[in-house]
Design a protein around this motif. Structure first.
Motif, PDB file in Angstrom:
ATOM      1  N   ILE A  26       0.837  -1.187   0.000  1.00 15.55           N
ATOM      2  CA  ILE A  26       0.000   0.000   0.000  1.00 15.55           C
ATOM      3  C   ILE A  26       0.881   1.248   0.000  1.00 15.55           C
ATOM      4  O   ILE A  26       1.770   1.377   0.822  1.00 15.55           O
ATOM      5  CB  ILE A  26      -0.932   0.007   1.219  1.00 15.55           C
ATOM      6  CG1 ILE A  26      -1.901  -1.172   1.122  1.00 15.55           C
ATOM      7  CG2 ILE A  26      -1.688   1.311   1.314  1.00 15.55           C
ATOM      8  CD1 ILE A  26      -2.816  -1.297   2.302  1.00 15.55           C
ATOM      9  N   ASP A  27       0.590   2.175  -0.912  1.00 13.19           N
ATOM     10  CA  ASP A  27       1.332   3.435  -0.979  1.00 13.19           C
ATOM     11  C   ASP A  27       0.631   4.473  -0.111  1.00 13.19           C
ATOM     12  O   ASP A  27      -0.351   5.089  -0.535  1.00 13.19           O
ATOM     13  CB  ASP A  27       1.434   3.921  -2.412  1.00 13.19           C
ATOM     14  CG  ASP A  27       2.237   5.199  -2.545  1.00 13.19           C
ATOM     15  OD1 ASP A  27       2.922   5.600  -1.566  1.00 13.19           O
ATOM     16  OD2 ASP A  27       2.186   5.816  -3.628  1.00 13.19           O
ATOM     17  N   VAL A  28       1.103   4.662   1.099  1.00 12.26           N
ATOM     18  CA  VAL A  28       0.489   5.618   2.023  1.00 12.26           C
ATOM     19  C   VAL A  28       0.708   7.058   1.579  1.00 12.26           C
ATOM     20  O   VAL A  28       0.024   7.960   2.065  1.00 12.26           O
ATOM     21  CB  VAL A  28       0.989   5.418   3.476  1.00 12.26           C
ATOM     22  CG1 VAL A  28       0.547   4.065   4.019  1.00 12.26           C
ATOM     23  CG2 VAL A  28       2.484   5.590   3.572  1.00 12.26           C
ATOM     24  N   LYS A  56       3.959  15.340   5.265  1.00 15.70           N
ATOM     25  CA  LYS A  56       5.075  14.397   5.271  1.00 15.70           C
ATOM     26  C   LYS A  56       4.650  13.095   5.937  1.00 15.70           C
ATOM     27  O   LYS A  56       3.984  13.107   6.963  1.00 15.70           O
ATOM     28  CB  LYS A  56       6.255  15.003   6.040  1.00 15.70           C
ATOM     29  CG  LYS A  56       7.491  14.144   6.081  1.00 15.70           C
ATOM     30  CD  LYS A  56       8.608  14.871   6.833  1.00 15.70           C
ATOM     31  CE  LYS A  56       9.849  14.011   6.915  1.00 15.70           C
ATOM     32  NZ  LYS A  56      10.934  14.703   7.630  1.00 15.70           N
ATOM     33  N   ILE A  57       5.066  11.980   5.332  1.00 18.17           N
ATOM     34  CA  ILE A  57       4.846  10.662   5.911  1.00 18.17           C
ATOM     35  C   ILE A  57       6.207  10.011   6.091  1.00 18.17           C
ATOM     36  O   ILE A  57       7.021   9.987   5.159  1.00 18.17           O
ATOM     37  CB  ILE A  57       3.954   9.782   5.022  1.00 18.17           C
ATOM     38  CG1 ILE A  57       2.552  10.414   4.924  1.00 18.17           C
ATOM     39  CG2 ILE A  57       3.890   8.358   5.557  1.00 18.17           C
ATOM     40  CD1 ILE A  57       1.619   9.693   3.994  1.00 18.17           C
ATOM     41  N   LYS A  58       6.454   9.524   7.274  1.00 19.34           N
ATOM     42  CA  LYS A  58       7.707   8.834   7.557  1.00 19.34           C
ATOM     43  C   LYS A  58       7.399   7.622   8.422  1.00 19.34           C
ATOM     44  O   LYS A  58       6.799   7.763   9.487  1.00 19.34           O
ATOM     45  CB  LYS A  58       8.685   9.768   8.279  1.00 19.34           C
ATOM     46  CG  LYS A  58      10.042   9.135   8.516  1.00 19.34           C
ATOM     47  CD  LYS A  58      11.013  10.120   9.128  1.00 19.34           C
ATOM     48  CE  LYS A  58      12.362   9.429   9.332  1.00 19.34           C
ATOM     49  NZ  LYS A  58      13.315  10.336   9.959  1.00 19.34           N
ATOM     50  N   ASN A  59       7.815   6.458   7.926  1.00 21.85           N
ATOM     51  CA  ASN A  59       7.515   5.193   8.602  1.00 21.85           C
ATOM     52  C   ASN A  59       6.009   5.086   8.781  1.00 21.85           C
ATOM     53  O   ASN A  59       5.285   5.164   7.821  1.00 21.85           O
ATOM     54  CB  ASN A  59       8.282   5.071   9.914  1.00 21.85           C
ATOM     55  CG  ASN A  59       9.785   5.105   9.710  1.00 21.85           C
ATOM     56  OD1 ASN A  59      10.295   4.586   8.724  1.00 21.85           O
ATOM     57  ND2 ASN A  59      10.494   5.755  10.602  1.00 21.85           N
ATOM     58  N   ASN A  60       5.537   4.940   9.996  1.00 21.22           N
ATOM     59  CA  ASN A  60       4.104   4.809  10.249  1.00 21.22           C
ATOM     60  C   ASN A  60       3.525   6.066  10.884  1.00 21.22           C
ATOM     61  O   ASN A  60       2.557   5.998  11.634  1.00 21.22           O
ATOM     62  CB  ASN A  60       3.839   3.593  11.140  1.00 21.22           C
ATOM     63  CG  ASN A  60       4.208   2.312  10.449  1.00 21.22           C
ATOM     64  OD1 ASN A  60       4.079   2.192   9.234  1.00 21.22           O
ATOM     65  ND2 ASN A  60       4.690   1.351  11.196  1.00 21.22           N
ATOM     66  N   SER A  61       4.116   7.219  10.596  1.00 21.36           N
ATOM     67  CA  SER A  61       3.659   8.470  11.168  1.00 21.36           C
ATOM     68  C   SER A  61       3.531   9.528  10.067  1.00 21.36           C
ATOM     69  O   SER A  61       4.049   9.354   8.973  1.00 21.36           O
ATOM     70  CB  SER A  61       4.646   8.953  12.234  1.00 21.36           C
ATOM     71  OG  SER A  61       4.151  10.089  12.889  1.00 21.36           O
ATOM     72  N   THR A  80      -1.621  -0.206   8.166  1.00 23.36           N
ATOM     73  CA  THR A  80      -2.084  -0.811   6.918  1.00 23.36           C
ATOM     74  C   THR A  80      -2.195  -2.324   7.016  1.00 23.36           C
ATOM     75  O   THR A  80      -2.303  -2.997   5.999  1.00 23.36           O
ATOM     76  CB  THR A  80      -1.132  -0.448   5.760  1.00 23.36           C
ATOM     77  OG1 THR A  80       0.176  -0.947   6.057  1.00 23.36           O
ATOM     78  CG2 THR A  80      -1.092   1.047   5.519  1.00 23.36           C
ATOM     79  N   GLN A  81      -2.183  -2.858   8.213  1.00 28.44           N
ATOM     80  CA  GLN A  81      -2.088  -4.310   8.351  1.00 28.44           C
ATOM     81  C   GLN A  81      -3.298  -5.059   7.804  1.00 28.44           C
ATOM     82  O   GLN A  81      -3.196  -6.246   7.517  1.00 28.44           O
ATOM     83  CB  GLN A  81      -1.808  -4.710   9.801  1.00 28.44           C
ATOM     84  CG  GLN A  81      -2.960  -4.538  10.749  1.00 28.44           C
ATOM     85  CD  GLN A  81      -2.532  -4.741  12.182  1.00 28.44           C
ATOM     86  OE1 GLN A  81      -1.536  -4.192  12.626  1.00 28.44           O
ATOM     87  NE2 GLN A  81      -3.279  -5.523  12.909  1.00 28.44           N
TER      88      GLN A  81
END
Length: 130
Positions: A26-28, A56-61, A80-81
């Motif tokens: 998945i492309d967050v 900005k998206i970094k890792n899961n934040s 996104t699990q």
């Protein structure tokens, strides 16, 4: 019996890794941008809109602003699990904190915002501005 014991222990040890797994497919980054939030989606005649800007998206934040310009997103998390993008954040406008959650489906964010100090729960949808 020993083989069964080893199998059970192995499965137990793997469970934390399985439950924390995020989908890699998945492309967050589809969330990056400015979103127009319809704060009363049940009323098509209402013009009650807010905004969410994800910068900005970094890792899961992620970082950005929520509700209006200058209201910073805090403690943001993505998950996104289950093969769907879910997000959660905290924001505040001086009257208290807002706890917000959302999920992304077919180009639309579906969310809710809970303000404990103001005693309300808002359900909203959002579309990405071009």
């Amino acid at each position: 019996m020993k083989t069964m014991y080893v199998l059970v222990i192995t499965v137990i040890l793997l469970i934390p890794n399985l439950t924390n797994a995020q989908s890699k497919d998945i492309d967050v980054n589809v969330l990056v941008g400015t979103w127009k939030l319809d704060m009363t989606p049940q009323d098509t005649t209402d013009e009650n809109f807010a905004m969410m800007k994800i910068t900005k998206i970094k890792n899961n934040s992620f970082m950005g602003e929520f509700y209006r310009e200058g209201v910073a997103i805090r403690n943001a998390q993505l998950n996104t699990q289950l093969g769907i993008i879910y997000g959660a954040l905290i924001s505040g406008d001086g009257t208290g904190d807002y706890n917000t959650t959302f999920y992304y489906k077919n180009g639309i964010l579906h969310g809710s915002t809970h303000a404990i100090e103001r005693n309300f729960l808002s359900v909203w949808t959002a579309t990405k501005e071009k």
